[in-house]
Design a protein around this motif. Structure first.
Motif, PDB file in Angstrom:
ATOM      1  N   ALA A  38       0.835  -1.204   0.000  1.00 50.14           N
ATOM      2  CA  ALA A  38       0.000   0.000   0.000  1.00 50.14           C
ATOM      3  C   ALA A  38       0.867   1.251   0.000  1.00 50.14           C
ATOM      4  N   GLY A  39       1.989   1.207   0.737  1.00 51.42           N
ATOM      5  CA  GLY A  39       2.932   2.325   0.741  1.00 51.42           C
ATOM      6  C   GLY A  39       3.532   2.553  -0.633  1.00 51.42           C
ATOM      7  N   ALA A  40       3.825   1.464  -1.335  1.00 45.00           N
ATOM      8  CA  ALA A  40       4.360   1.577  -2.702  1.00 45.00           C
ATOM      9  C   ALA A  40       3.327   2.210  -3.629  1.00 45.00           C
ATOM     10  N   GLY A  41       2.045   1.820  -3.453  1.00 45.19           N
ATOM     11  CA  GLY A  41       0.973   2.412  -4.254  1.00 45.19           C
ATOM     12  C   GLY A  41       0.823   3.899  -3.984  1.00 45.19           C
ATOM     13  N   PHE A  42       1.002   4.312  -2.719  1.00 42.76           N
ATOM     14  CA  PHE A  42       0.916   5.717  -2.338  1.00 42.76           C
ATOM     15  C   PHE A  42       2.026   6.516  -3.031  1.00 42.76           C
ATOM     16  N   VAL A  43       3.248   5.990  -2.983  1.00 44.47           N
ATOM     17  CA  VAL A  43       4.383   6.646  -3.649  1.00 44.47           C
ATOM     18  C   VAL A  43       4.128   6.727  -5.153  1.00 44.47           C
ATOM     19  N   ALA A  44       3.523   5.661  -5.717  1.00 40.38           N
ATOM     20  CA  ALA A  44       3.229   5.637  -7.151  1.00 40.38           C
ATOM     21  C   ALA A  44       2.302   6.774  -7.533  1.00 40.38           C
ATOM     22  N   TYR A  45       1.270   7.003  -6.726  1.00 38.43           N
ATOM     23  CA  TYR A  45       0.354   8.089  -7.064  1.00 38.43           C
ATOM     24  C   TYR A  45       1.041   9.444  -6.974  1.00 38.43           C
ATOM     25  N   MET A  46       1.884   9.608  -5.966  1.00 38.58           N
ATOM     26  CA  MET A  46       2.607  10.875  -5.817  1.00 38.58           C
ATOM     27  C   MET A  46       3.509  11.140  -7.034  1.00 38.58           C
ATOM     28  N   LEU A  47       4.068  10.047  -7.584  1.00 36.39           N
ATOM     29  CA  LEU A  47       4.965  10.187  -8.733  1.00 36.39           C
ATOM     30  C   LEU A  47       4.216  10.266 -10.056  1.00 36.39           C
ATOM     31  N   ALA A  48       2.989   9.729 -10.083  1.00 36.98           N
ATOM     32  CA  ALA A  48       2.274   9.561 -11.351  1.00 36.98           C
ATOM     33  C   ALA A  48       2.101  10.878 -12.102  1.00 36.98           C
ATOM     34  N   GLY A  49       1.560  11.907 -11.413  1.00 29.79           N
ATOM     35  CA  GLY A  49       1.328  13.181 -12.090  1.00 29.79           C
ATOM     36  C   GLY A  49       2.605  13.786 -12.631  1.00 29.79           C
ATOM     37  N   PHE A  50       3.679  13.737 -11.845  1.00 31.50           N
ATOM     38  CA  PHE A  50       4.965  14.295 -12.264  1.00 31.50           C
ATOM     39  C   PHE A  50       5.532  13.536 -13.461  1.00 31.50           C
ATOM     40  N   LEU A  51       5.509  12.187 -13.374  1.00 30.07           N
ATOM     41  CA  LEU A  51       6.106  11.378 -14.434  1.00 30.07           C
ATOM     42  C   LEU A  51       5.313  11.463 -15.738  1.00 30.07           C
ATOM     43  N   VAL A  52       3.992  11.485 -15.618  1.00 30.48           N
ATOM     44  CA  VAL A  52       3.161  11.550 -16.825  1.00 30.48           C
ATOM     45  C   VAL A  52       3.432  12.845 -17.571  1.00 30.48           C
ATOM     46  N   ASN A  53       3.559  13.944 -16.836  1.00 32.26           N
ATOM     47  CA  ASN A  53       3.846  15.232 -17.485  1.00 32.26           C
ATOM     48  C   ASN A  53       5.253  15.275 -18.063  1.00 32.26           C
ATOM     49  N   LEU A  54       6.191  14.620 -17.383  1.00 30.14           N
ATOM     50  CA  LEU A  54       7.593  14.683 -17.795  1.00 30.14           C
ATOM     51  C   LEU A  54       7.885  13.776 -18.984  1.00 30.14           C
ATOM     52  N   VAL A  55       7.419  12.526 -18.889  1.00 29.20           N
ATOM     53  CA  VAL A  55       7.758  11.516 -19.900  1.00 29.20           C
ATOM     54  C   VAL A  55       6.730  11.461 -21.022  1.00 29.20           C
ATOM     55  N   GLY A  56       5.477  11.754 -20.722  1.00 32.38           N
ATOM     56  CA  GLY A  56       4.416  11.620 -21.717  1.00 32.38           C
ATOM     57  C   GLY A  56       3.511  10.445 -21.396  1.00 32.38           C
ATOM     58  N   VAL A  57       2.224  10.625 -21.640  1.00 33.52           N
ATOM     59  CA  VAL A  57       1.215   9.624 -21.273  1.00 33.52           C
ATOM     60  C   VAL A  57       1.478   8.289 -21.949  1.00 33.52           C
ATOM     61  N   LYS A  58       1.679   8.312 -23.246  1.00 34.53           N
ATOM     62  CA  LYS A  58       1.797   7.067 -24.011  1.00 34.53           C
ATOM     63  C   LYS A  58       3.022   6.257 -23.596  1.00 34.53           C
ATOM     64  N   ARG A  59       4.156   6.925 -23.457  1.00 37.14           N
ATOM     65  CA  ARG A  59       5.399   6.227 -23.142  1.00 37.14           C
ATOM     66  C   ARG A  59       5.347   5.589 -21.746  1.00 37.14           C
ATOM     67  N   ILE A  60       4.860   6.367 -20.767  1.00 42.33           N
ATOM     68  CA  ILE A  60       4.847   5.832 -19.405  1.00 42.33           C
ATOM     69  C   ILE A  60       3.799   4.735 -19.247  1.00 42.33           C
ATOM     70  N   MET A  61       2.687   4.848 -19.987  1.00 46.84           N
ATOM     71  CA  MET A  61       1.660   3.815 -19.938  1.00 46.84           C
ATOM     72  C   MET A  61       2.188   2.513 -20.539  1.00 46.84           C
ATOM     73  N   THR A  62       2.863   2.609 -21.667  1.00 46.80           N
ATOM     74  CA  THR A  62       3.417   1.419 -22.320  1.00 46.80           C
ATOM     75  C   THR A  62       4.473   0.744 -21.452  1.00 46.80           C
TER      76      THR A  62
END
Length: 559
Positions: free
Chosen positions: A422-446
């Motif tokens: 659950a802690g890992a999932g929490f960190v994932a959400y905190m990183l998600a917005g930053f990473l999606v904007n930085l790397v791009g939706v398609k690349r990070i999703m793939t």
């Protein structure tokens, strides 16, 4: 003074000039929703609203996740087979799917606040009903009804919070809500560690209550608290203005302004609200005086009631009109692509997430069983042990043989691994917005789906509890980021007029995937070690392929 003297001695038309000059300021003063909500400001009201949203977010998370934590504790009391466990994990999603359309209609006709109050009150009753259940059928019925009731508040909470904030703060508020959901996910294993290892045995009239039932009853508290708290908040002024109820909307704005600025309600700078009701074109042509139409919702309730029937009919027609593009050539293939993608992602993500507590409980018990021995704690040994143990426990419970007793061995350490994941999932959400904007939706999703698919099949080679927790944490992290990215991609792929409908249908397919995944997983566990993890891996990798070929530019970032 000079104007008044001229009007007394001049042309008879001149006295009308002051009246004509008074109208434009009223036109200018007629504020739309965005202007009014910005004028109400940000302050104490918004903070109180966010505080009230915390138990609301907890209630929605608890409704979908509670069962996964009680399955190891309740298997003797409820005589649960592997399939029963899968159905209990999945049946909440069945309730959500079956009521999605109804709640969507009610939210747009009866109001956001009313739906939140009714939804959380109904969910409280359903959760308490599940807590007092004495057999698996009763529990399944109440969990289905809980999903049926929670589908509305789950969706409307985000809408209500969005409509209570101005454009300047909306993005931050949505991030705050996401953090609330993540914290709620983090509190559940902590609560399980405190309550489920206890050997409580209460008797209330003819009902027998164990520790797992106390745990379920306690998870009703956030919904109960939300039901009480939302009574103290006004209806969404955006909803009220869209229905022509501008007087009520003005009252709501004044409450928000009063709490935020600590000034009297009457000092609210906006004195007139614009008409935001979607009126048929014919009525625009008939109405020659525009200011009267602006005042209409505030001053003429009778005309508003007379138009309400036409408004409902036109909204129904507009609903079908909105659906039509989704079934025509430009968007049909793309929308089906997105639905199938979310189906695959949530099937894998929610199946693994909801079965991890049972898996970790089996690992903990198996390690205690072989304590001091050199046997490997590979995932295959764990699964074989879990399947055989569940079958033996079921037979012991049904035979009522005094010499063969069904028992569970739950300790606080059983849920430690769940806390890590659950802690890992929490960190994932905190990183998600930053990473999606930085790397791009398609690349990070793939990449996220590829890593999650590899982690799932990699479970087969896991030969220790530590490696299993590490792989599971990585899977949940990548799965969470991918699930967030799918929604982001959908928003970027479709025009504004279709986005709400696309996301709603997409979530319905995702819940269908969660439902089927949780039923197939225990069925495949009975066949062997590889099939259940191969199923999850196949769907995640299939999602990876679909994400790779989405017609979306990698540079497209969330805005």
């Amino acid at each position: 003074m000079s104007e008044s003297r001229e009007s007394e001695s001049g042309d008879s038309k001149l006295p009308k000039i002051p009246e004509q000059q008074e109208e434009p300021p009223q036109n200018d003063a007629a504020a739309d929703f965005e202007t009014a909500i910005d004028s109400a400001g940000f302050g104490m009201f918004n903070i109180l609203l966010l505080v009230a949203a915390i138990p609301a977010a907890m209630g929605t998370v608890y409704e979908t996740s509670t069962m996964s934590y009680i399955l190891p504790s309740a298997e003797c009391d409820l005589q649960l087979s592997l399939l029963d466990k899968g159905i209990l994990n999945a049946i909440t999603y069945a309730g959500m799917i079956s009521s999605a359309v109804m709640w969507g209609y009610l939210a747009d006709t009866k109001g956001r606040r009313n739906l939140l109050i009714v939804g959380y009150a109904a969910d409280t009753v359903c959760v308490l009903g599940g807590a007092f259940s004495q057999n698996r059928i009763q529990l399944m019925v109440f969990k289905y009804l809980g999903g049926f009731c929670m589908s509305g508040p789950f969706a409307v909470l985000m809408t209500y919070l969005t409509e209570m904030h101005g454009r300047k703060h909306r993005q931050r508020i949505m991030m705050m809500v996401g953090i609330m959901f993540s914290i709620a996910t983090l509190t559940l294993p902590g609560l399980a560690m405190l309550i489920l290892p206890q050997t409580w045995d209460f008797h209330v009239w003819t009902l027998k209550l164990a520790s797992w039932q106390v745990f379920v009853a306690i998870t009703a508290l956030p919904s109960l608290l939300s039901f009480v708290l939302f009574f103290f908040f006004p209806e969404s002024p955006k909803f009220l203005m869209s229905k022509g109820r501008n007087q009520e909307a003005m009252t709501a704005f004044k409450i928000i302004y009063h709490l935020n600025s600590r000034k009297p309600k009457d000092s609210f700078p906006i004195k007139l609200l614009a008409n935001e009701v979607i009126v048929p074109v014919k009525k625009h042509k008939e109405g020659k005086d525009v200011p009267i139409e602006i005042k209409l919702p505030m001053e003429s309730a009778e005309v508003q009631d007379a138009e309400s029937q036409d408004a409902k009919k036109s909204s129904l027609r507009s609903g079908f009109t909105q659906l039509r593009p989704l079934f025509t050539k430009p968007y049909l293939g793309l929308s089906l692509w997105v639905y199938l993608l979310n189906f695959c992602v949530l099937l894998g993500q929610n199946t693994m997430r909801l079965w991890l507590p049972q898996l970790f409980a089996s690992i903990n018990e198996y390690e205690q069983l072989i304590d001091g021995q050199s046997e490997s704690t590979s995932i295959c040994n764990i699964l074989e042990y879990s399947v055989n143990r569940t079958q033996n426990q079921l037979e012991a419970a049904t035979r009522n043989d005094p010499n063969v007793e069904c028992h569970v061995n739950i300790t606080a350490s059983t849920y430690t691994n769940n806390l890590i994941v659950a802690g890992a999932g929490f960190v994932a959400y905190m990183l998600a917005g930053f990473l999606v904007n930085l790397v791009g939706v398609k690349r990070i999703m793939t990449m996220g789906l590829f890593v999650a698919g590899c982690c799932s099949i990699g479970m087969y080679w896991s030969n220790s509890a530590i490696s299993t927790v590490a792989i599971a944490s990585l899977f949940v992290t990548m799965g969470s980021i991918s699930a967030t990215s799918v929604i982001s991609a959908s928003v970027n792929l479709f025009p504004t007029s279709l986005r709400t409908m696309i996301v709603s249908l997409e979530m319905m397919f995702g819940r269908l995937g969660s439902l089927l995944g949780n039923i197939f997983f225990p069925a495949l566990m009975g066949l062997g070690c590889v099939p259940p993890f191969l199923m999850i891996s196949s769907f995640m990798l299939a999602g990876c392929l679909m994400a790779a070929f989405l017609p979306l530019k990698n540079k497209a970032a969330l805005k």
